[in-house]
Every structure is written in structure tokens, then in C-alpha cells.
Design a protein around this motif. Structure first.
Motif, PDB file in Angstrom:
ATOM      1  N   ALA A 108      -1.969  -0.600  -3.263  1.00 22.51           N
ATOM      2  CA  ALA A 108      -2.396   0.373  -4.262  1.00 22.51           C
ATOM      3  C   ALA A 108      -3.789   0.928  -3.973  1.00 22.51           C
ATOM      4  O   ALA A 108      -4.033   2.123  -4.109  1.00 22.51           O
ATOM      5  N   GLY A 109      -4.717   0.053  -3.554  1.00 19.22           N
ATOM      6  CA  GLY A 109      -6.069   0.518  -3.261  1.00 19.22           C
ATOM      7  C   GLY A 109      -6.096   1.475  -2.090  1.00 19.22           C
ATOM      8  O   GLY A 109      -6.777   2.507  -2.141  1.00 19.22           O
ATOM      9  N   THR A 111      -3.599   3.295  -1.123  1.00 21.10           N
ATOM     10  CA  THR A 111      -2.906   4.502  -1.568  1.00 21.10           C
ATOM     11  C   THR A 111      -3.845   5.438  -2.299  1.00 21.10           C
ATOM     12  O   THR A 111      -3.886   6.644  -2.013  1.00 21.10           O
ATOM     13  N   ARG A 112      -4.606   4.895  -3.227  1.00 22.82           N
ATOM     14  CA  ARG A 112      -5.546   5.735  -3.982  1.00 22.82           C
ATOM     15  C   ARG A 112      -6.603   6.343  -3.065  1.00 22.82           C
ATOM     16  O   ARG A 112      -6.967   7.521  -3.200  1.00 22.82           O
ATOM     17  N   SER A 113      -7.100   5.540  -2.124  1.00 21.57           N
ATOM     18  CA  SER A 113      -8.132   6.035  -1.209  1.00 21.57           C
ATOM     19  C   SER A 113      -7.620   7.178  -0.339  1.00 21.57           C
ATOM     20  O   SER A 113      -8.294   8.199  -0.160  1.00 21.57           O
ATOM     21  N   ALA A 116      -6.939  10.385  -2.375  1.00 20.00           N
ATOM     22  CA  ALA A 116      -8.203  11.055  -2.697  1.00 20.00           C
ATOM     23  C   ALA A 116      -8.790  11.723  -1.460  1.00 20.00           C
ATOM     24  O   ALA A 116      -9.298  12.851  -1.524  1.00 20.00           O
ATOM     25  N   ASP A 121      -4.494  13.602  -4.885  1.00 23.26           N
ATOM     26  CA  ASP A 121      -4.521  12.886  -6.161  1.00 23.26           C
ATOM     27  C   ASP A 121      -4.694  13.803  -7.367  1.00 23.26           C
ATOM     28  O   ASP A 121      -4.314  13.450  -8.480  1.00 23.26           O
ATOM     29  N   ILE A 127      -0.203   6.705  -9.917  1.00 25.19           N
ATOM     30  CA  ILE A 127      -0.195   6.212  -8.538  1.00 25.19           C
ATOM     31  C   ILE A 127       0.171   4.734  -8.588  1.00 25.19           C
ATOM     32  O   ILE A 127      -0.545   3.930  -9.190  1.00 25.19           O
TER      33      ILE A 127
END
Length: 222
Positions: A108-109, A111-113, A116, A121, A127
Motif C-alpha cells: 500500500a505504501g 502504491t501511494r508513493s 503520487a 492519485d 487506494i
């Protein structure tokens, strides 16, 4: 409003070179034979441990995974790019009022990075990735699909899953979601058609957008 869940790798983004380099790094460190790019690409989708079990051997996963993740973290943005049509499609779907989520076996981390970093995003409402205490699941675990639907705040018959592999189809089937697959990732259209009816398999996001959502772009998939 439609509720649309997108897989990430091979569906919205191409992160295969980074993944290949990280697998090769782990293999070198362990004295294993390095896998070539096509071999690695074909194994992506089921999660890092499954990919590593296929490429490094089940007995080496425990040693290979931290090596893979260490190198991946160091080069996470080096070779990642948005697949043709992804940015346009997300923007168009968001503009018409659909609720959009990413539903992936990537951490998840990470993915978010990456989302972005690529600027994707901004069009996403949710997400959903793995590796967090509240979400210890992986596709195609039915609990992971149920968690995704809960985060999207919708019922299974309201949701559409867009992916690029049989893992995505299995995750959709686990929650009784309609599924469409694109041949932009780990499997060809012919391979995907072995698992899903042909009119739910699309060459790319442009074809999917037109056939599924009635959206036509002036952009070229090339």
C-alpha cells in the motif's frame, strides 16, 4: 455513478523493469541464476512472494523477499511510467462522476508513493494495497475483495474490476464483480481469452474505454 476498481501494475502503470531489476538483484545476492525480463514480467500479479517463489524457488523466498524490497525501495521511481490511456481514462471517468479505486497486490505504501509520483492519485477516491495491519490480504482472497468493496462503499453488483491477469479475474470472481481485462501487462489477449469471454478482453485502455464506457479518445495508443 459507477464504482470502478483498477489493478495497478500492467493495468495503469508499467513497473516491470523496476521489478525485474529487483528480482535480479535478489537472485545475484543469493547466488541464483538471474531471470530475464520476459520471464519476470509473466509472473507479476500474484504478489511479491508468489513471484519470488516461481523465480527463486519456494525455499529461497524468505531470504529473497527482503533483498527484493530493499532494492525496489532504492529504485522505485527509476523505471516506472503511466501506460497509454491511463491518465486520460481516469480523468474522463472522474469528470463524469464515477468513483475510482486502485486495488492491487503491491504494498500500500509503495502504491501511494508511485501514484503520487505519476500524478494519478488526484483522480482516485480509494487506494487499496497490501502489507498494512488492517489489510493482511492478497488477491484473490475473497476477504481482500470484500475489503475493497467496503472501502469503495458499494455492493458487488455495482462494481467493475479492471485488470491485466487471471489474478484480477479471480479476485473479481471472489466478490461476484464484473471483470474486464487489458492485454497491457503480464498476459496477452490470447492468454486472457482462455480465462474470460473475448468481449471482456481488450488490447489496451483505449479499446476498453470505448467498448465498456463509451469514451473515445483522440490520443493514440502508440
Amino acid at each position: 455513478m459507477q464504482y470502478i476498481l483498477f489493478d495497478l501494475d500492467g493495468t495503469l502503470i508499467d513497473h516491470f523493469t523496476t521489478i525485474h531489476k529487483s528480482v535480479a538483484y535478489a537472485q545475484r545476492e543469493l547466488g541464483l541464476v538471474e531471470s530475464d525480463y520476459p520471464t519476470v514480467r509473466a509472473t507479476v500479479g500474484g504478489s511479491v512472494p508468489i513471484t519470488l517463489s516461481k523465480l527463486c524457488g519456494e525455499a529461497n523466498v524468505a531470504a529473497a523477499e527482503p533483498l527484493f524490497r530493499k532494492h525496489f525501495a532504492e529504485i522505485i521511481f527509476d523505471d516506472v511510467f503511466t501506460l497509454p490511456g491511463a491518465e486520460w481514462l481516469l480523468q474522463e471517468l472522474k469528470a463524469r462522476g464515477d468513483k475510482l479505486g486502485v486495488f492491487t497486490n503491491k504494498y500500500a505504501g509503495d502504491t501511494r508513493s508511485v501514484l503520487a509520483h505519476l500524478g494519478l492519485d488526484q483522480w482516485l477516491d480509494v487506494i487499496i494495497g497490501t502489507g498494512e495491519p488492517e489489510c493482511p490480504y492478497r488477491k484473490p482472497d475473497p476477504l481482500f475483495t470484500a475489503y475493497a468493496l467496503e472501502q469503495m462503499d458499494c455492493a458487488s453488483d455495482e462494481a467493475i474490476m479492471i485488470g491485466d491477469s487471471p489474478y484480477d479475474l479471480a479476485a473479481a470472481e471472489a466478490g461476484c464483480l464484473t471483470c474486464h481485462l487489458v492485454a497491457t501487462g503480464s498476459h496477452s489477449a490470447e492468454q486472457l481469452s482462455e480465462h474470460l469471454v473475448a468481449d471482456h478482453v481488450h488490447q489496451d485502455l483505449f479499446e476498453l474505454a470505448e467498448k465498456v464506457f463509451g469514451l473515445r479518445s483522440t490520443l493514440s495508443a502508440n
